[in-house]
Structures are given as C-alpha cells and as structure tokens.
Design an enzyme around this catalytic site. Structure first.
Site, mmCIF file in Angstrom:
data_model
loop_
_atom_site.group_PDB
_atom_site.id
_atom_site.type_symbol
_atom_site.label_atom_id
_atom_site.label_comp_id
_atom_site.label_asym_id
_atom_site.label_seq_id
_atom_site.Cartn_x
_atom_site.Cartn_y
_atom_site.Cartn_z
ATOM 1 N N GLU A 48 5.635 -2.490 -4.771
ATOM 2 C CA GLU A 48 4.612 -2.319 -3.746
ATOM 3 C C GLU A 48 3.594 -1.283 -4.208
ATOM 4 O O GLU A 48 3.936 -0.306 -4.866
ATOM 5 C CB GLU A 48 5.254 -1.856 -2.434
ATOM 6 N N LYS A 120 1.479 -8.050 3.951
ATOM 7 C CA LYS A 120 2.658 -7.453 4.580
ATOM 8 C C LYS A 120 2.592 -7.593 6.096
ATOM 9 O O LYS A 120 1.600 -7.211 6.726
ATOM 10 C CB LYS A 120 2.731 -5.977 4.182
ATOM 11 N N CYS A 161 8.464 -4.463 1.093
ATOM 12 C CA CYS A 161 9.067 -3.208 1.522
ATOM 13 C C CYS A 161 9.662 -3.249 2.940
ATOM 14 O O CYS A 161 10.745 -3.774 3.147
ATOM 15 C CB CYS A 161 8.048 -2.081 1.376
#
Length: 280
Positions: A48, A120, A161
């Site tokens: 990330e 994300k 993440c």
C-alpha cells in the site's frame, strides 16, 4: 472457472520502506521489477502507498495528481513492458475527477497496459491505545466497487490494508471464486503484532484462496513506523512466505493444484448458504 492444471507460478513481493519522495519510491519498484523478472517471477506485488507514504497531507498535496498525469505511474507502465512482468502496485494516492483523493491499486500487464484498478473501500479512521490517531476519510474518498481480474495466478481479487478487517468483502471475493487475493498494506506496529498474521490466514481459509500481502516495513520519512512481515498464505491457511522486518525482495510459488485440493477437501464455498437477517 479457473483451470487448475499447469505448473506453479513464481511471484515476487517487494517489501518497502516508502518515503515522501515519489521518485525514489518509483526507482525502488523499478529495481525490484527488474530483479523479480530476472529471477523468473511472473508477477511483482508491492505494498500500500508504494509510490508515496506521507501523513503530512499539505506536503503531499503537490504529488497527488490524476492517474494520467502521474509520471511515476506512467513510468511503471514502461517498466512492466520492458521487464515483461505483471506489476500489482499495492496502491498510490491519485486525484479523482471530483477533486478528492483515492487510495488506488493498479495492476500493470506485461504489455504496459493497466489491467485493473481498485479504490480502497474501507477508510482507516481509528484512535489506537498507543496514541496513534488516523483519519483517512479526511482526505480520501472510499471506493465503491469490488474488483477481480484474470492474471497468471487465475482470478485475482484486489483489496487494500484496512479492507482485511471486513469479512463481507472477502466473502464476495470467495463467491466470485478468486484464486488469489492481494492484500497490500501499511499496517501499524501495534495492530500488526496483534492481528496481521491472524487475519491474513483467516481470509485465505474463508475464501479457499491464496493471499498475497505485500507490506510496508520500518521507520518512514514521515515519522510513522510500519509492521512489515509481507506474507504469502496458501488456501489451507499455511504461511509459505514471511519476510520479517526490513526492505527486500521475496519469492513464492503459487500452485493452483493446492487450491483445487483444498476446495475438494473442504468445499465451504460450494456449501455456503445465505444467512437469514434479523427482522428487528
């Protein structure tokens, strides 16, 4: 449906300590891609915020440009083409059309084209007992689309993440019969020590899929510290690669025959049923 026949596919993971200089970060990825291709890897996975890790948003702002204007992103298209390797860029901050930022994964094919994009979905808005406080949603807009795409590993699902803490996303990736799931991260040290291995293994078991977790590691230029321990976990939940702490390039073999064996022994995806929801 994925054809599970064939030889194992060699992949590489680049564990990074990305900083506030996107050009230096891009240079590290270029070198990693070259070394990975030379050592026989078909795909390279990065963490990330590979291209820019800077919690000072005012300082970072000049580097947040649209995907098409980002010289580092365009450069990585050339790197993938020159090396003949797939590059799964864990994520980079990019400017959306509406003026907000996106934490975006990009998958570069060996011809240099962008094969997939994923923004994300789950924003890291937390206050930790260690005193760390994070408000990702202050700058970033959440994504709204689950993304899967064909690769040399079969069908690859993309996450980033904090997504790892939300089983519904991985349930959907399992329903789509993903063969592998990328979970690039910049995990904090306290949460990493407590939950990193646990959750990566759990998601692999739940989806009966390989989980590939490229991670940031060490002390960064913006002052934060990340956990490291990039992992590759097989569909049985076994850790086949743990890179520990520090920067470096690691390799693993992804064998889809293992996936077929696990799904035959424990057909949880086939046995899945809808859970009745409470009417209260």
């Amino acid at each position: 449906m994925t054809d599970f026949a064939g030889d194992p596919v060699r992949i590489a993971i680049l564990q990074m300590t990305s900083g506030i200089d996107p050009h230096a970060n891009a240079a590290s990825i270029r070198q990693g891609a070259s070394e990975a291709a030379r050592d026989g890897a078909k795909m390279l996975f990065t963490p990330e915020m590979s291209l820019l890790l800077d919690r000072d948003r005012k300082r970072a702002a000049p580097n947040i440009v649209t995907e098409g204007q980002n010289a580092a992103i365009q450069g990585l298209r050339n790197v993938a083409s020159a090396a003949g390797i797939w590059i799964a860029l864990g994520s980079a901050p990019v400017l959306r059309e509406d003026g907000r930022w996106a934490n975006r994964s990009l998958l570069f094919a060996p011809d240099g084209q962008i094969a997939a994009r994923y923004d994300k979905i789950h924003m890291f808005d937390v206050d930790l007992a260690s005193g760390e406080s994070w408000r990702e949603s202050n700058a970033y807009a959440p994504g709204e689309e689950v993304v899967t795409t064909p690769t040399p590993l079969g069908l690859l699902g993309l996450t980033i993440c904090y997504d790892i803490r939300f089983p519904a996303l991985f349930d959907e990736l399992g329903r789509r019969r993903c063969d592998a799931i990328a979970t690039p991260a910049a995990f904090t040290v306290p949460t990493g020590r407590a939950h990193w291995h646990l959750m990566q293994r759990a998601r692999a078991v739940e989806a009966s899929a390989w989980v590939i977790a490229a991670a940031q590691a060490g002390r960064h230029g913006d002052g934060r510290e990340t956990y490291g321990h990039s992992l590759v976990v097989d569909p049985w939940g076994e850790v086949v690669l743990d890179m520990g702490e520090g920067e470096g390039l690691g390799f693993a073999e992804i064998d889809l025959a293992v996936t077929a064996k696990v799904r035959a022994q424990l057909p949880s995806l086939a046995n899945k049923r809808e859970i009745p929801r409470s009417k209260a």
